[in-house]
Motif scaffolding. Structure first.
Motif, PDB file in Angstrom:
ATOM      1  N   VAL B 108      19.630  -6.109   9.732  1.00 52.90           N
ATOM      2  CA  VAL B 108      20.952  -6.195  10.345  1.00 52.90           C
ATOM      3  C   VAL B 108      21.973  -6.756   9.356  1.00 52.90           C
ATOM      4  CG1 VAL B 108      20.847  -8.485  11.434  1.00 52.90           C
ATOM      5  CG2 VAL B 108      22.164  -6.690  12.504  1.00 52.90           C
ATOM      6  N   TYR B 109      21.507  -7.604   8.438  1.00 53.85           N
ATOM      7  CA  TYR B 109      22.440  -8.186   7.482  1.00 53.85           C
ATOM      8  C   TYR B 109      22.585  -7.340   6.222  1.00 53.85           C
ATOM      9  CZ  TYR B 109      21.681 -12.134  10.530  1.00 53.85           C
ATOM     10  OH  TYR B 109      21.595 -12.920  11.641  1.00 53.85           O
ATOM     11  N   VAL B 111      21.861  -3.819   5.693  1.00 51.86           N
ATOM     12  CA  VAL B 111      22.336  -2.432   5.730  1.00 51.86           C
ATOM     13  C   VAL B 111      23.863  -2.299   5.586  1.00 51.86           C
ATOM     14  CG1 VAL B 111      22.503  -0.381   7.200  1.00 51.86           C
ATOM     15  CG2 VAL B 111      20.309  -1.517   6.872  1.00 51.86           C
ATOM     16  N   PRO B 112      24.664  -3.047   6.376  1.00 49.36           N
ATOM     17  CA  PRO B 112      26.113  -2.884   6.198  1.00 49.36           C
ATOM     18  C   PRO B 112      26.553  -3.240   4.787  1.00 49.36           C
ATOM     19  CG  PRO B 112      25.661  -4.236   8.121  1.00 49.36           C
ATOM     20  CD  PRO B 112      24.375  -4.050   7.414  1.00 49.36           C
ATOM     21  N   ILE B 115      25.813  -0.318   2.477  1.00 50.13           N
ATOM     22  CA  ILE B 115      26.744   0.788   2.664  1.00 50.13           C
ATOM     23  C   ILE B 115      28.113   0.435   2.081  1.00 50.13           C
ATOM     24  CG2 ILE B 115      27.897   2.250   4.365  1.00 50.13           C
ATOM     25  CD1 ILE B 115      25.461   1.944   6.137  1.00 50.13           C
ATOM     26  N   PHE B 116      28.509  -0.799   2.312  1.00 55.68           N
ATOM     27  CA  PHE B 116      29.800  -1.262   1.818  1.00 55.68           C
ATOM     28  C   PHE B 116      29.833  -1.217   0.288  1.00 55.68           C
ATOM     29  CE2 PHE B 116      33.031  -4.758   1.381  1.00 55.68           C
ATOM     30  CZ  PHE B 116      34.049  -4.061   1.979  1.00 55.68           C
ATOM     31  N   GLY B 119      30.170   2.259  -0.832  1.00 55.63           N
ATOM     32  CA  GLY B 119      31.549   2.726  -0.753  1.00 55.63           C
ATOM     33  C   GLY B 119      32.339   2.321  -1.984  1.00 55.63           C
ATOM     34  N   PHE B 120      32.121   1.085  -2.422  1.00 60.30           N
ATOM     35  CA  PHE B 120      32.863   0.620  -3.594  1.00 60.30           C
ATOM     36  C   PHE B 120      32.384   1.295  -4.873  1.00 60.30           C
ATOM     37  CE2 PHE B 120      35.107  -2.633  -1.254  1.00 60.30           C
ATOM     38  CZ  PHE B 120      36.306  -2.643  -1.970  1.00 60.30           C
ATOM     39  N   LEU B 123      34.144   4.423  -5.046  1.00 59.58           N
ATOM     40  CA  LEU B 123      35.523   4.151  -5.424  1.00 59.58           C
ATOM     41  C   LEU B 123      35.634   3.933  -6.926  1.00 59.58           C
ATOM     42  CD1 LEU B 123      38.162   3.767  -3.867  1.00 59.58           C
ATOM     43  CD2 LEU B 123      37.785   1.330  -3.992  1.00 59.58           C
ATOM     44  N   ALA B 126      35.589   7.074  -8.672  1.00 57.66           N
ATOM     45  CA  ALA B 126      36.882   7.758  -8.659  1.00 57.66           C
ATOM     46  C   ALA B 126      37.788   7.204  -9.759  1.00 57.66           C
ATOM     47  CB  ALA B 126      37.546   7.605  -7.300  1.00 57.66           C
ATOM     48  N   PHE B 127      37.723   5.892  -9.953  1.00 59.40           N
ATOM     49  CA  PHE B 127      38.550   5.285 -10.996  1.00 59.40           C
ATOM     50  C   PHE B 127      38.069   5.691 -12.389  1.00 59.40           C
ATOM     51  CE2 PHE B 127      39.908   2.157  -7.746  1.00 59.40           C
ATOM     52  CZ  PHE B 127      41.269   2.320  -7.914  1.00 59.40           C
ATOM     53  N   ARG B 129      36.653   8.464 -13.216  1.00 56.47           N
ATOM     54  CA  ARG B 129      37.070   9.831 -13.495  1.00 56.47           C
ATOM     55  C   ARG B 129      38.441   9.814 -14.157  1.00 56.47           C
ATOM     56  NH1 ARG B 129      36.510  12.410  -8.106  1.00 56.47           N
ATOM     57  NH2 ARG B 129      34.769  10.971  -7.835  1.00 56.47           N
ATOM     58  N   TRP B 130      39.258   8.901 -13.657  1.00 62.08           N
ATOM     59  CA  TRP B 130      40.587   8.779 -14.255  1.00 62.08           C
ATOM     60  C   TRP B 130      40.480   8.302 -15.703  1.00 62.08           C
ATOM     61  CZ3 TRP B 130      42.284   3.266 -13.399  1.00 62.08           C
ATOM     62  CH2 TRP B 130      43.266   2.886 -14.312  1.00 62.08           C
TER      63      TRP B 130
END
Lengths: 675, 170
Positions: B108-109, B111-112, B115-116, B119-120, B123, B126-127, B129-130
């Motif tokens: 419960v502690y 997994v989020p 995932i978080f 996500g980063f 991100l 994506a940076f 690639r720039w």
């Protein structure tokens, strides 16, 4: 008779919806416009049809027809007429019908717009919207029919729409009445707003899917659904705030948000929807993150259905959940079909949505927005997992666990802080490229002003650093917005001959979207202030005191004056205490905390007495009392600083969103003249 | 696991020592606990019947009895943790506001968080690639040409704007 009409038009709606889906699909495949037009007309018809159904049920409620199961369960003779109408959404079957009706309202309304330029999207918008509607009407027709009545058969009492063999209809004299918690004025508007917000997201979703199916890579679907999305978002936000207000006023635990699973299931679509609204901005301005925008609208729509499922399947127990029901598996099937279908489609069109643009700077507007989107999704993921974990744990280990507020707050608190930080920089950042130097030049003045946000709390004796940081961020966001506004006004004044007022009006008009966004963000900051106040500084005490006795909390003292116990004409037994509130030795207010006991439903409701000011709320609950007054009564008292700003912020928020959707004169297409 | 037990024992001993050191505390045996003392403990507990409502805010008779138990235990001198453990032993982990950090519950502690972080990572991708895209422009030998290229869209936009202005006037 009314029930026959109601159920009949429900059935006709189902048939018309299915016809509409078929006709739109066929017309699209065979390129026959007449079929698509026919489907469009079918879609226009669903709202009037369901209005008849809803009207019939309201009629049954108003005329006390307790032979119908739904009426008997949610209404009673003693209830005033306005509550009988709101009982429409006070139970499972009725609220599902209400849901479908609002959904039909949106789908019918969308057919009324001019479709000239977007004929290719139309059939798919019809298919998607009507498929969702058909699903809900199907639930109402076969599983949760609000028009069934009680029958006495040889096997006992059953419920059915038409007479079972050998059945005799039963006519109960009175119903059990609406759940007392749902009799509050807040409950009259909270569910409709929540539902409106939920169902309105079907429109942008339908446009998104139509755009994917027709292989369009442009932003047309976003332009078409922009206003719908904003309205959906406004309603959903209002639903959440009104729900919070209702909890504060009725549930009697001194708070407004308890991280209850059903609250979370309403919050999740809001988080995804808010993230969606922000990536849409990037897509419009820079043509980037088209794939993410699609993912987010798919997520929002499915979370709407998932939220509805959670509250209705009996999977969760909470103050909001309806009774256990058999519709769970069907709901799950529908969600799975939707999610898999739309993700498969997105996967097929993935390359269409690729963008040539890349992020070009850490401090550009799009970078900052995308970071805040990730933060929003962070709360979303935590919320989803927190809600699901007890079920998963029960399945795997057989042991039930509780995932309560501390779990969510640990994540949501810092993330809210992070988002406030971004709100500081974002209004000043520009699209595509912004350097730190450029930002710094614009930031230093507001930064100095924002130090008031640190100085004042410290001067006031505040020592908890998260609270100090939070207040500083609030001050910083406000300062940045104010500076930005005056900077633009000054530029305008330097340029032209406008008066101060004239240039303010001009700047507002020219930057309508930017400024309404500014208003919305200021509203969020105000709400954040209310949240900080109650989360960090709430204090409480409880005590049993005799008449004339005192209970002190903070700088306040309450005196128990009197207790009245009486019956009301609407079937309540009320125990109402009279309490005076003293500060610095002077009586400043009189409060009436009470406990209402509803005879018909056999349930109590605790209504607090609240003195609310911009600085703080003094909130008194009557917990218990002895009839012999000398033995006294038990009160629970809360001191909730700043919480009023949460509600004020909500009003400002509405103004902001309405301002964004306000028709902009500039955006009207220019008339084309023949040369 | 050993670490956990060790920490727990350490905590328990320190609490016991502290409790012994403060003879006049409100929780000491004999003194009658106030409603606030009871609520402070009840706030952290959830009864199995009224799911998701903390014990201090729940109005049912069952919850009232639980609060009665807490009051009794407090007046007998039990500590907050002892009372919580007592309820866990009786009714299972679900009475706690959060799953205890052990075994399966760790998920419960974690997994989020995973995932978080994921996500980063996306991100940051994506940076990056720039970052990769940028040297292409800057490595051009002719810096002027690069500047020209950068300027190009502006020229284009200004021409479009010019055209639009002409149109709206005409």
């Amino acid at each position: 008779m009314a029930a026959d009409i109601g159920f009949g038009s429900l059935l006709i709606t189902l048939v018309v919806s299915i016809y509409g889906i078929g006709a739109a699909f066929y017309g699209e495949q065979k390129k026959q416009k007449a079929w698509v037009l026919s489907a469009k007309r079918a879609m226009t018809l669903v709202f009037p049809l369901l209005t008849i159904s809803v009207g019939s049920l309201v009629y049954l409620l108003l005329t006390n027809r307790f032979e119908f199961e739904y009426v008997a369960k949610v209404s009673s003779l003693s209830m005033p007429d306005y509550l009988k109408i709101t009982a429409l959404w006070g139970g499972q079957a009725g609220s599902l019908l209400f849901w479908s009706w609002l959904l039909a309202g949106f789908t019918s309304a969308v057919t009324l717009r001019k479709w000239d330029r977007d004929q290719d999207l139309l059939p798919w918008v019809i298919v998607i919207s009507l498929a969702t509607l058909a699903f809900f009407v199907l639930l109402n027709t076969f599983f949760e029919n609000p028009f069934v009545s009680y029958w006495q058969t040889s096997e006992g009492i059953t419920t059915a729409f038409s007479r079972p063999p050998g059945g005799i209809q039963l006519f109960p004299r009175d119903g059990s009445g609406l759940n007392p918690l749902l009799r509050h004025p807040g409950m009259i508007i909270h569910p409709p707003m929540q539902y409106l917000g939920f169902v309105a997201f079907i429109i942008p979703y339908a446009f998104a899917m139509a755009s994917l199916i027709t292989r369009r890579a442009d932003d047309r679907w976003i332009q078409l659904s922009r206003r719908w999305t904003l309205w959906a978002w406004l309603f959903l936000s209002l639903g959440l705030v009104l729900g919070a207000r209702w909890a504060y006023d009725v549930l009697g635990w001194g708070g407004y948000w308890g991280w209850d699973p059903v609250e979370i299931s309403a919050l999740m679509p809001w988080l995804a929807g808010t993230a969606f609204l922000h990536t849409v901005l990037i897509q419009e301005k820079r043509g980037m993150f088209k794939q993410l925008t699609m993912v987010l609208i798919i997520l929002t729509y499915n979370l709407v259905i998932f939220g509805t499922f959670l509250t209705r399947s009996g999977l969760l127990s909470s103050v909001h959940a309806f009774s256990k029901s058999s519709i769970g598996p069907i709901f799950l099937g529908f969600i799975a079909l939707n999610l898999i279908g739309s993700l498969w489609l997105l996967n097929k069109r993935w390359s269409y949505l690729k963008s040539r643009q890349v992020l070009t700077s850490f401090f550009s507007k799009e970078s900052l927005i995308i970071i805040s989107v990730v933060l929003l999704l962070g709360i979303l993921v935590t919320s989803f997992w927190g809600v699901m974990f007890p079920k998963i744990s029960e399945l795997v280990t057989g042991q039930k666990v509780t995932v309560g507020p501390p779990f969510y707050e640990r994540v949501a608190g810092p993330i809210l802080g992070g988002m406030l930080m971004i709100m500081v920089i974002c209004p000043l950042a520009v699209w595509s490229y912004a350097s730190f130097k450029h930002l710094g030049r614009l930031l230093w003045k507001p930064f100095i002003v924002s130090l008031i946000g640190i100085a004042l709390p410290l001067y006031g004796g505040l020592t908890r650093w998260p609270a100090v940081v939070a207040f500083w961020l609030v001050a910083f966001v406000l300062a940045v917005n104010a500076f930005e506004f005056f900077r633009r006004t000054r530029v305008r004044r330097k340029k032209g001959q406008d008066s101060l007022w004239g240039s303010i009006v001009h700047v507002l008009k020219r930057n309508q979207r930017a400024f309404s966004a500014m208003i919305i963000h200021i509203a969020v900051v105000m709400m954040a202030m209310g949240i900080i106040g109650i989360e960090f500084f709430q204090i409480e005490t409880q005590g049993t005191i005799p008449v004339g006795g005192e209970l002190s909390l903070g700088s306040y003292t309450m005196v128990y004056e009197k207790l009245d116990i009486f019956d009301t004409t609407d079937g309540r037994n009320v125990a109402r205490a009279i309490v005076s509130v003293n500060k610095d030795g002077q009586t400043i207010d009189t409060l009436y905390p009470r406990r209402d006991f509803y005879y018909d439903s056999n349930q109590p409701a605790t209504i607090p007495g609240v003195r609310s000011t911009l600085v703080d709320d003094f909130y008194v609950i009557l917990v218990d009392w002895k009839v012999v007054s000398s033995e006294g009564a038990t009160f629970k008292v809360y001191h909730n600083p700043l919480v009023k700003w949460l509600w004020i912020g909500a009003w400002v928020f509405i103004i902001g969103v309405v301002a964004t959707t306000w028709p902009d004169k500039k955006s009207k297409p220019l008339p084309v003249r023949a040369r | 696991m050993i670490n956990y037990t060790k920490r727990y024992l350490l905590l328990l001993t320190s609490i016991l020592i502290l409790a012994a050191l403060i003879p006049g505390s409100a929780m000491a045996q004999g003194s009658y606990p106030t409603d606030d003392d009871v609520n402070a403990v009840a706030k952290q507990l959830y009864c199995p019947v009224c799911e998701n409502i903390p014990l201090d805010a729940c109005g049912t008779t069952a919850c009232e009895q639980w609060r009665g138990i807490i009051r009794d235990r407090l007046s007998e001198g039990w500590t907050e943790d002892q009372i919580k453990t007592y309820f866990v032993d009786q009714y299972g982990d679900r009475v706690l506001a959060e799953p205890p950090r052990s075994g399966f519950n760790w998920l419960v502690y974690i997994v989020p968080l995973l995932i978080f972080v994921g996500g980063f990572v996306l991100l940051i991708g994506a940076f990056q690639r720039w970052r990769k895209a940028e040297p292409e422009v800057s490595s051009r030998k002719n810096a002027k040409q690069a500047a020209k290229l950068k300027k190009a869209p502006d020229e284009y936009i200004s021409r479009v704007e010019e055209e639009l202005n002409k149109r709206s006037k005409g």
